[in-house]
Design a protein around this motif. Sequence first.
Motif, mmCIF file in Angstrom:
data_model
loop_
_atom_site.group_PDB
_atom_site.id
_atom_site.type_symbol
_atom_site.label_atom_id
_atom_site.label_comp_id
_atom_site.label_asym_id
_atom_site.label_seq_id
_atom_site.Cartn_x
_atom_site.Cartn_y
_atom_site.Cartn_z
ATOM 1 N N GLN A 28 0.870 -1.165 0.000
ATOM 2 C CA GLN A 28 0.000 0.000 0.000
ATOM 3 C C GLN A 28 0.906 1.213 0.000
ATOM 4 O OE1 GLN A 28 -0.677 -1.875 3.189
ATOM 5 N NE2 GLN A 28 -2.196 -3.241 2.336
ATOM 6 N N GLY A 29 0.694 2.142 -0.928
ATOM 7 C CA GLY A 29 1.625 3.250 -0.944
ATOM 8 C C GLY A 29 1.193 4.402 -1.789
ATOM 9 N N GLN A 30 2.081 5.377 -1.876
ATOM 10 C CA GLN A 30 1.789 6.579 -2.605
ATOM 11 C C GLN A 30 1.759 6.285 -4.098
ATOM 12 O OE1 GLN A 30 5.066 8.519 -0.592
ATOM 13 N NE2 GLN A 30 3.703 10.190 -0.034
ATOM 14 N N ALA A 31 0.792 6.939 -4.760
ATOM 15 C CA ALA A 31 0.580 6.652 -6.176
ATOM 16 C C ALA A 31 1.611 7.363 -7.037
ATOM 17 C CB ALA A 31 -0.820 7.084 -6.576
ATOM 18 N N GLY A 32 1.926 6.735 -8.155
ATOM 19 C CA GLY A 32 2.745 7.386 -9.149
ATOM 20 C C GLY A 32 4.187 7.570 -8.742
ATOM 21 N N VAL A 33 4.732 6.720 -7.906
ATOM 22 C CA VAL A 33 6.130 6.821 -7.496
ATOM 23 C C VAL A 33 6.980 6.035 -8.478
ATOM 24 C CG1 VAL A 33 7.789 6.391 -5.676
ATOM 25 C CG2 VAL A 33 5.462 7.052 -5.095
ATOM 26 N N GLU A 34 7.913 6.696 -9.092
ATOM 27 C CA GLU A 34 8.752 6.034 -10.092
ATOM 28 C C GLU A 34 9.919 5.328 -9.409
ATOM 29 O OE1 GLU A 34 11.492 7.250 -13.935
ATOM 30 O OE2 GLU A 34 9.951 8.605 -13.193
ATOM 31 N N ALA A 72 3.573 13.086 -12.892
ATOM 32 C CA ALA A 72 3.119 13.251 -14.269
ATOM 33 C C ALA A 72 2.931 11.921 -14.974
ATOM 34 C CB ALA A 72 4.114 14.125 -15.036
ATOM 35 N N GLU A 73 3.867 10.978 -14.752
ATOM 36 C CA GLU A 73 3.776 9.691 -15.426
ATOM 37 C C GLU A 73 2.514 8.937 -15.020
ATOM 38 O OE1 GLU A 73 6.367 10.881 -13.880
ATOM 39 O OE2 GLU A 73 7.883 11.126 -15.440
ATOM 40 N N ALA A 74 2.180 8.977 -13.731
ATOM 41 C CA ALA A 74 0.984 8.277 -13.270
ATOM 42 C C ALA A 74 -0.283 8.921 -13.812
ATOM 43 C CB ALA A 74 0.950 8.253 -11.741
ATOM 44 N N LEU A 75 -0.308 10.254 -13.899
ATOM 45 C CA LEU A 75 -1.479 10.951 -14.435
ATOM 46 C C LEU A 75 -1.714 10.570 -15.894
ATOM 47 C CD1 LEU A 75 -0.845 14.484 -12.888
ATOM 48 C CD2 LEU A 75 -2.646 12.884 -12.227
ATOM 49 N N VAL A 80 -5.794 10.595 -16.777
ATOM 50 C CA VAL A 80 -6.423 11.681 -16.024
ATOM 51 C C VAL A 80 -6.450 12.947 -16.872
ATOM 52 C CG1 VAL A 80 -6.243 13.157 -13.987
ATOM 53 C CG2 VAL A 80 -5.736 10.712 -13.826
ATOM 54 N N THR A 81 -7.631 13.493 -17.095
ATOM 55 C CA THR A 81 -7.789 14.703 -17.890
ATOM 56 C C THR A 81 -8.438 15.839 -17.116
ATOM 57 O OG1 THR A 81 -9.920 13.910 -18.745
ATOM 58 C CG2 THR A 81 -7.943 13.411 -20.054
ATOM 59 N N ASP A 82 -8.903 15.563 -15.890
ATOM 60 C CA ASP A 82 -9.469 16.624 -15.064
ATOM 61 C C ASP A 82 -9.207 16.296 -13.600
ATOM 62 O OD1 ASP A 82 -11.364 14.676 -14.351
ATOM 63 O OD2 ASP A 82 -12.845 15.429 -15.772
ATOM 64 N N LEU A 83 -9.558 17.233 -12.732
ATOM 65 C CA LEU A 83 -9.261 17.067 -11.313
ATOM 66 C C LEU A 83 -9.942 15.842 -10.729
ATOM 67 C CD1 LEU A 83 -8.014 18.162 -8.689
ATOM 68 C CD2 LEU A 83 -10.057 19.581 -8.416
ATOM 69 N N ARG A 84 -11.133 15.516 -11.202
ATOM 70 C CA ARG A 84 -11.879 14.393 -10.637
ATOM 71 C C ARG A 84 -11.128 13.073 -10.803
ATOM 72 N NH1 ARG A 84 -17.043 16.484 -14.016
ATOM 73 N NH2 ARG A 84 -17.188 18.532 -13.016
ATOM 74 N N GLY A 85 -10.352 12.956 -11.869
ATOM 75 C CA GLY A 85 -9.631 11.720 -12.121
ATOM 76 C C GLY A 85 -8.543 11.442 -11.115
ATOM 77 N N VAL A 86 -8.069 12.464 -10.391
ATOM 78 C CA VAL A 86 -7.003 12.265 -9.410
ATOM 79 C C VAL A 86 -7.476 11.397 -8.265
ATOM 80 C CG1 VAL A 86 -5.421 13.464 -7.841
ATOM 81 C CG2 VAL A 86 -5.979 14.472 -10.056
ATOM 82 N N ALA A 87 -8.780 11.426 -7.967
ATOM 83 C CA ALA A 87 -9.310 10.664 -6.837
ATOM 84 C C ALA A 87 -9.064 9.169 -6.978
ATOM 85 C CB ALA A 87 -10.799 10.934 -6.669
ATOM 86 N N ARG A 145 3.029 17.486 -11.060
ATOM 87 C CA ARG A 145 2.624 16.604 -9.967
ATOM 88 C C ARG A 145 1.400 17.195 -9.273
ATOM 89 N NH1 ARG A 145 6.890 19.538 -8.151
ATOM 90 N NH2 ARG A 145 6.586 20.687 -6.192
ATOM 91 N N VAL A 146 0.738 16.331 -8.518
ATOM 92 C CA VAL A 146 -0.366 16.735 -7.650
ATOM 93 C C VAL A 146 -0.028 16.259 -6.237
ATOM 94 C CG1 VAL A 146 -2.832 16.542 -7.162
ATOM 95 C CG2 VAL A 146 -2.031 16.549 -9.540
ATOM 96 N N GLU A 147 -0.099 17.156 -5.270
ATOM 97 C CA GLU A 147 0.126 16.815 -3.867
ATOM 98 C C GLU A 147 -1.176 17.022 -3.104
ATOM 99 O OE1 GLU A 147 3.283 19.213 -2.351
ATOM 100 O OE2 GLU A 147 4.593 18.848 -4.058
ATOM 101 N N VAL A 148 -1.567 16.028 -2.322
ATOM 102 C CA VAL A 148 -2.798 16.108 -1.550
ATOM 103 C C VAL A 148 -2.459 15.967 -0.077
ATOM 104 C CG1 VAL A 148 -5.087 15.115 -1.159
ATOM 105 C CG2 VAL A 148 -4.116 15.146 -3.464
#
Length: 759
Positions: A28-34, A72-75, A80-87, A145-148
């Motif tokens: 279980q971990g942070q998404a999009g980690v290269e 960016a790679e994970a998006l 993902v094309t809008d903010l809703r896709g980040v969820a 990138r997106v940070e939450v």
Amino acid sequence: MGSSKFVRGASLIAIAGAFAAVPPAYAQGQAGVEAQSGQDGSSGGLEEIVVTAQKRSENAQKVAATVTVVNAEALVAGGVTDLRGVASFLPMTNLSQENVVTQAFIRGIGQTSDAETNDPAVATNIDGVYQSRYTLSGSMFDIERVEVLAGPQGTLYGRNAAGGAINITTKLPQFTPGGEARFEIGNYNRFHGFGAINVPLSQQVALRGAVDYLRHDGYLSNGQNAKDNLAARLTALIEPDSDLTIVLRGEYQHTGGDGDGIVLRPLLKKSDPWFQPEIPGEDFYVHRKVYKGNAEIKYQVGGPANLSVTYIPAYTYYDLSYRSPIGYNQRYYPNPGVAGNPLTGFAGALENLGDTGRQLTNELRLAGDTGRLNFVLGLFQFRQSAHGPGVSFEIYNPGVFSGGSFRPYSFASGGPQNDLNVVTNSKAIFGQATYAVTDALRFTVGGRYSWDKRHADGVSQGLVPIANIALPPIVYDLRLSDNRFDWKVGVEADVAPHSMAYATVQTGYIGSGFNITSNAAASTFKPETLTAYTVGLKNSLFGNSLRLNLEAFYYDYRQLQVSAYNSASGSALLYNVPKSEIYGLQVDTTWKAGPNTTFTANLGYLHATIKRGVLPPGAVYTCGVPGAIPAELCNGNSLIDYSGFTLPNAPRWSGSTSVTQIFPLASGAAIEARGSMNFESKSWGLFSHLEGLDKPAFAKIDASLTYRSSDERWALGLWVRNLTNNARYVTPTTTNVYGLNTWFIDAPRTAGMKAELSF
């Protein structure tokens, strides 16, 4: 304060930490980690994630908070094309459609109303600029990138950030020429094209231009959910010398199509959740234009404290019009002419024409780092003015629903026209400092004092659908102001060479507002307040091939603002629920299982309930009143006590997981296979738990297969999203009206091909 539950969560952290050295069966971990060379220099470790969550660049593993990062790679891989896709990458986070805005919830904290007379609970910032909820539903493109961040963030970010902050960083120009392009085609006549180019004008000035276009047909049977979006951004990077950096940005967005359609529950066709009948002669649409301009000027002063000054001015203008359905229902309001009083058919349209808004923000920061002490001090200013006719309704009585379409209908009544003017002003001074007592022990303190004012004037008319008539117009002139000090204290300690533990207490608030119904003081509602307690543990293990991060939290939540339809006023009103309680646990892990295999996943457990909550007698929830809750559901009480009810958008379990596998080829090229799943257990769309407002458990599986050339200059791939074609109901359209169960719904299964090019 629910200390026993907080201690219970802390115990879970301790237990998990004790087993941190045991490799999990899955991660279980942070998404999009290269996965690349490790921060500790070891070959094959995980790449260091650099974030600016605390207004300075630092390793995410050194931040004493849960910071979920999507790169960016994970998006791109996730489409993902809008903010809703980040969820899709985040546990305990809901980013979903609500009419023409994006509704944001983090760990059960959010706002179901989209009016300008109240504020969102989650602050969304793009390149350091606080964003209005009306500008967040367009294209999200060319993102670094997106940070939450979960929980109150007022000592560093934006206004009304009690629920958390979503920080989006766009890509900067490079001083070497080059660019990238992507093209995608798929079912529903989907076409997505993106292009960006870097143009160095000199050794001090570089430009980056990016354009994004997306269109597809509607996902619903009546053609709704179609999109036709165009966005463009031009960014200039100016570096006159090593101490001064200037970034200038200009952006244009147009959102077109016919808007996001809704479906009725129970479904009209059980075999097809995306079925909706057409209303003859109706033309639903959305047109949104957004213009943005901002700058970021940073000067490195230097000196013993390594001082730097940053100034971010920004201006945004939006112009919005839309027309969307409000529902198709066979038992909406009582009809005296029918046995049992249900309507034999109901349909309607909601229209909002000519909404415009302007937003001006300024932020000035002073940052420093002496080695032992690092700090940020800042000033923040926000002004937003919005004007529009408000919401108008048209109610139709189409007759009996039969054979997949409504019979010819007659126009019943036109909704009222409103004139709304809302001006919001906010100012704040904020700061946060961390002091290292020793090399392994640090303390953090922070504070923010906010001055918020709101003024609304105009004319408003309510609509009573029971009689299909408009109420007399009300002229209003309302003013509100809030002054509030929020604070943060925390401690963090390096408990092992690659492990850090932390504990934090911080507060936040969401400003008061008013209901556009009258000049009476009773039309206002109080601010929400939140005190958050968190403890966490961050670990980098096995040569940095495994990250295991855990955080337990307890929130004392007061004066929750809830929206409910009031049949007397003919409009939705906001009320305060005195006390709610939220606690839970989040686990984030990334595991590089081999040279070409990476697992990521995260998991969230959330318990979010109302502790005390009875709405005023004037609310629609008075039992037995026509159009409200039937008396038999109230157990003989005149009012419903909502104590123990789950908060909206707060599933008990949620999370995501992914696996990326690289297959190297003899030619030097490679095939990349990626699969991901995000899931959540049953939850509620609104706090009232009325029939049809539950959100069923959901799991969404995406997959892609990509061939990448040996020089990594081009790639071709196949993708599928929502592989199992599961229907996910994201946001109910009603404000707790009994019997009106219409929902926005996510896309069905989509599939296609993609091409990528870099030069």
